[in-house]
Design a protein around this motif. Structure first.
Motif, PDB file in Angstrom:
ATOM      1  N   ILE A 283       0.808  -1.220   0.000  1.00 50.98           N
ATOM      2  CA  ILE A 283       0.000   0.000   0.000  1.00 50.98           C
ATOM      3  C   ILE A 283       0.844   1.273   0.000  1.00 50.98           C
ATOM      4  O   ILE A 283       0.311   2.357  -0.277  1.00 50.98           O
ATOM      5  N   LEU A 284       2.134   1.161   0.275  1.00 47.19           N
ATOM      6  CA  LEU A 284       2.964   2.360   0.320  1.00 47.19           C
ATOM      7  C   LEU A 284       3.003   3.109  -1.014  1.00 47.19           C
ATOM      8  O   LEU A 284       2.906   4.345  -1.025  1.00 47.19           O
ATOM      9  N   PRO A 285       3.132   2.448  -2.177  1.00 47.24           N
ATOM     10  CA  PRO A 285       3.103   3.210  -3.431  1.00 47.24           C
ATOM     11  C   PRO A 285       1.786   3.936  -3.673  1.00 47.24           C
ATOM     12  O   PRO A 285       1.783   5.048  -4.208  1.00 47.24           O
ATOM     13  N   LEU A 286       0.660   3.332  -3.274  1.00 52.48           N
ATOM     14  CA  LEU A 286      -0.626   4.002  -3.445  1.00 52.48           C
ATOM     15  C   LEU A 286      -0.727   5.231  -2.552  1.00 52.48           C
ATOM     16  O   LEU A 286      -1.218   6.281  -2.981  1.00 52.48           O
ATOM     17  N   VAL A 287      -0.268   5.108  -1.310  1.00 55.96           N
ATOM     18  CA  VAL A 287      -0.288   6.267  -0.407  1.00 55.96           C
ATOM     19  C   VAL A 287       0.584   7.386  -0.946  1.00 55.96           C
ATOM     20  O   VAL A 287       0.208   8.565  -0.942  1.00 55.96           O
ATOM     21  N   ALA A 288       1.762   7.019  -1.450  1.00 58.14           N
ATOM     22  CA  ALA A 288       2.660   8.032  -2.009  1.00 58.14           C
ATOM     23  C   ALA A 288       2.040   8.698  -3.234  1.00 58.14           C
ATOM     24  O   ALA A 288       2.150   9.923  -3.409  1.00 58.14           O
ATOM     25  N   ALA A 289       1.382   7.922  -4.084  1.00 54.30           N
ATOM     26  CA  ALA A 289       0.754   8.501  -5.279  1.00 54.30           C
ATOM     27  C   ALA A 289      -0.350   9.473  -4.900  1.00 54.30           C
ATOM     28  O   ALA A 289      -0.472  10.557  -5.494  1.00 54.30           O
ATOM     29  N   PHE A 290      -1.163   9.130  -3.910  1.00 52.50           N
ATOM     30  CA  PHE A 290      -2.238  10.027  -3.497  1.00 52.50           C
ATOM     31  C   PHE A 290      -1.687  11.298  -2.874  1.00 52.50           C
ATOM     32  O   PHE A 290      -2.216  12.390  -3.109  1.00 52.50           O
ATOM     33  N   LEU A 291      -0.629  11.192  -2.083  1.00 48.21           N
ATOM     34  CA  LEU A 291      -0.062  12.381  -1.466  1.00 48.21           C
ATOM     35  C   LEU A 291       0.579  13.306  -2.500  1.00 48.21           C
ATOM     36  O   LEU A 291       0.480  14.536  -2.396  1.00 48.21           O
ATOM     37  N   LEU A 292       1.224  12.726  -3.507  1.00 48.61           N
ATOM     38  CA  LEU A 292       1.893  13.542  -4.515  1.00 48.61           C
ATOM     39  C   LEU A 292       0.909  14.180  -5.498  1.00 48.61           C
ATOM     40  O   LEU A 292       1.132  15.294  -5.976  1.00 48.61           O
ATOM     41  N   LEU A 293      -0.186  13.478  -5.803  1.00 48.54           N
ATOM     42  CA  LEU A 293      -1.126  13.947  -6.819  1.00 48.54           C
ATOM     43  C   LEU A 293      -2.427  14.467  -6.226  1.00 48.54           C
ATOM     44  O   LEU A 293      -3.394  14.677  -6.961  1.00 48.54           O
ATOM     45  N   GLN A 294      -2.462  14.689  -4.919  1.00 43.13           N
ATOM     46  CA  GLN A 294      -3.706  15.060  -4.262  1.00 43.13           C
ATOM     47  C   GLN A 294      -4.247  16.389  -4.767  1.00 43.13           C
ATOM     48  O   GLN A 294      -5.443  16.544  -4.993  1.00 43.13           O
ATOM     49  N   ARG A 295      -3.381  17.370  -4.964  1.00 42.52           N
ATOM     50  CA  ARG A 295      -3.864  18.693  -5.389  1.00 42.52           C
ATOM     51  C   ARG A 295      -4.453  18.635  -6.795  1.00 42.52           C
ATOM     52  O   ARG A 295      -5.445  19.309  -7.078  1.00 42.52           O
ATOM     53  N   TYR A 296      -3.852  17.823  -7.683  1.00 40.90           N
ATOM     54  CA  TYR A 296      -4.431  17.666  -9.005  1.00 40.90           C
ATOM     55  C   TYR A 296      -5.756  16.919  -8.935  1.00 40.90           C
ATOM     56  O   TYR A 296      -6.689  17.208  -9.672  1.00 40.90           O
ATOM     57  N   TRP A 297      -5.825  15.949  -8.034  1.00 36.76           N
ATOM     58  CA  TRP A 297      -7.051  15.165  -7.894  1.00 36.76           C
ATOM     59  C   TRP A 297      -8.198  16.028  -7.405  1.00 36.76           C
ATOM     60  O   TRP A 297      -9.314  15.964  -7.911  1.00 36.76           O
ATOM     61  N   GLN A 298      -7.935  16.883  -6.400  1.00 40.42           N
ATOM     62  CA  GLN A 298      -8.990  17.750  -5.869  1.00 40.42           C
ATOM     63  C   GLN A 298      -9.451  18.755  -6.909  1.00 40.42           C
ATOM     64  O   GLN A 298     -10.647  19.001  -7.075  1.00 40.42           O
ATOM     65  N   SER A 299      -8.505  19.368  -7.632  1.00 38.22           N
ATOM     66  CA  SER A 299      -8.900  20.331  -8.650  1.00 38.22           C
ATOM     67  C   SER A 299      -9.632  19.650  -9.792  1.00 38.22           C
ATOM     68  O   SER A 299     -10.538  20.222 -10.396  1.00 38.22           O
ATOM     69  N   GLY A 300      -9.285  18.406 -10.079  1.00 37.15           N
ATOM     70  CA  GLY A 300      -9.989  17.687 -11.128  1.00 37.15           C
ATOM     71  C   GLY A 300     -11.424  17.405 -10.753  1.00 37.15           C
ATOM     72  O   GLY A 300     -12.325  17.484 -11.594  1.00 37.15           O
ATOM     73  N   LEU A 301     -11.682  17.078  -9.507  1.00 37.32           N
ATOM     74  CA  LEU A 301     -13.059  16.824  -9.086  1.00 37.32           C
ATOM     75  C   LEU A 301     -13.873  18.106  -9.031  1.00 37.32           C
ATOM     76  O   LEU A 301     -15.092  18.074  -9.254  1.00 37.32           O
TER      77      LEU A 301
END
Length: 308
Positions: A283-301
């Protein structure tokens, strides 16, 4: 004549009139909801307790897993020993499973994201016969669960001779109806038609217009679709289960389940501490991906929610 009237009559004509300061509209502060706070706390605990349990038990030895409290540490901290044992057990097959999962995610999820961006952009910005039919097919595909298509997919790939190969996992992962629908709706608002017409007037072709003008504007939606497809492919279990027989092509989900099932087989070795540590590493790669791309994810939604 009163004093007030005289003062008004003999007012200096060169003096600027006093302007009344406009009253600023007051914005009511949102009320605090105790029920909403409690529900948020419950959801937070529900989400963090399994992660805490996984982190705590990854530091325990095989004996400490059964002799200590589940949410507290054991007599010794064996996290590093468990990580080394996980990576080297059975000639390092965990590393092979990790590489397989990365392959499925990069090719499958990356390809699904690219196809969703191309298809969503085309459906949003081009008119062609049968567009309503395509919309109905996409909506219907979103409503169909993947498990309902697993057996027909297996039969089709069996006829093609592709079972027990990486293509049996990668090719079905390339299709993401939800990602296509998400990019369709996002591209409709994110890319103005006036901007596309200006690029075409300047002599840019459709491919150049897409890659130089539209694709940067679609970045938030692209990252959002990438996160969804990446998580779905990384956690995919049922499709590899029916498609793969060779353990060398297992993803992490299937490999860890095989390790966990060893304890129930005759003469099998119980390695629950390695299963837990492997789950933590998974699960560590998934957590890292969400932390790194969180701002893009929020703006996308949030894109398209405010109309200018």
């Amino acid at each position: 004549m009163t004093t007030t009237t005289l003062a008004t009559t003999h007012r200096d004509p060169h003096r600027a009139p006093r302007l009344r300061t406009p009253r600023r509209p007051s914005v009511a502060r949102p009320r605090r909801s105790s029920l909403l706070t409690v529900l948020t706390a419950v959801v937070l605990v529900y989400s963090l307790v399994p992660l805490a349990w996984l982190l705590v038990n990854a530091t325990k030895t095989q004996a400490d897993l059964f002799s200590s409290f589940g949410l507290w540490f054991g007599d010794s901290i064996a996290l590093w020993d468990n990580v080394v044992a996980t990576l080297t057990y059975d000639d390092g097959v965990f590393v092979r499973w990790f590489a397989n999962t990365v392959l499925y995610v990069v090719v499958g999820a990356g390809g699904a994201t690219f196809l969703a961006v191309l298809g969503g952009y085309a459906l949003a910005k081009f008119d062609f016969p049968g567009k309503r039919g395509v919309f109905a097919v996409v909506i219907g595909a979103v409503a169909v669960p993947g498990t309902a298509l697993a057996v027909p997919t297996f039969l089709m790939f069996s006829e093609l001779g592709l079972t027990n190969t990486p293509w049996a996992v990668i090719i079905p992962s390339l299709i993401s109806p939800f990602g296509l629908y998400l990019m369709w709706t996002f591209a409709t608002e994110a890319v103005p038609r006036e901007l596309l017409e200006a690029a075409r007037i300047d002599g840019a072709g459709e491919l150049r217009t897409f890659f130089r003008v539209s694709l940067p504007l679609l970045a938030p939606g692209t990252v959002t679709v990438l996160l969804f497809t990446m998580v779905a492919t990384w956690n995919n279990y049922f499709l590899p289960l029916i498609m793969l027989r060779d353990s060398d092509w297992y993803p992490l989900t299937l490999g860890l389940n095989a390790w966990n099932a060893q304890a129930a087989t005759a003469g099998g070795e119980a390695i629950f501490n390695l299963v837990i540590t492997g789950s933590l590493l998974t699960i560590l790669p998934l957590v890292a991906a969400f932390l790194l791309l969180q701002r893009y994810w929020q703006s996308g939604l949030a894109a398209g929610s405010v109309k200018e």
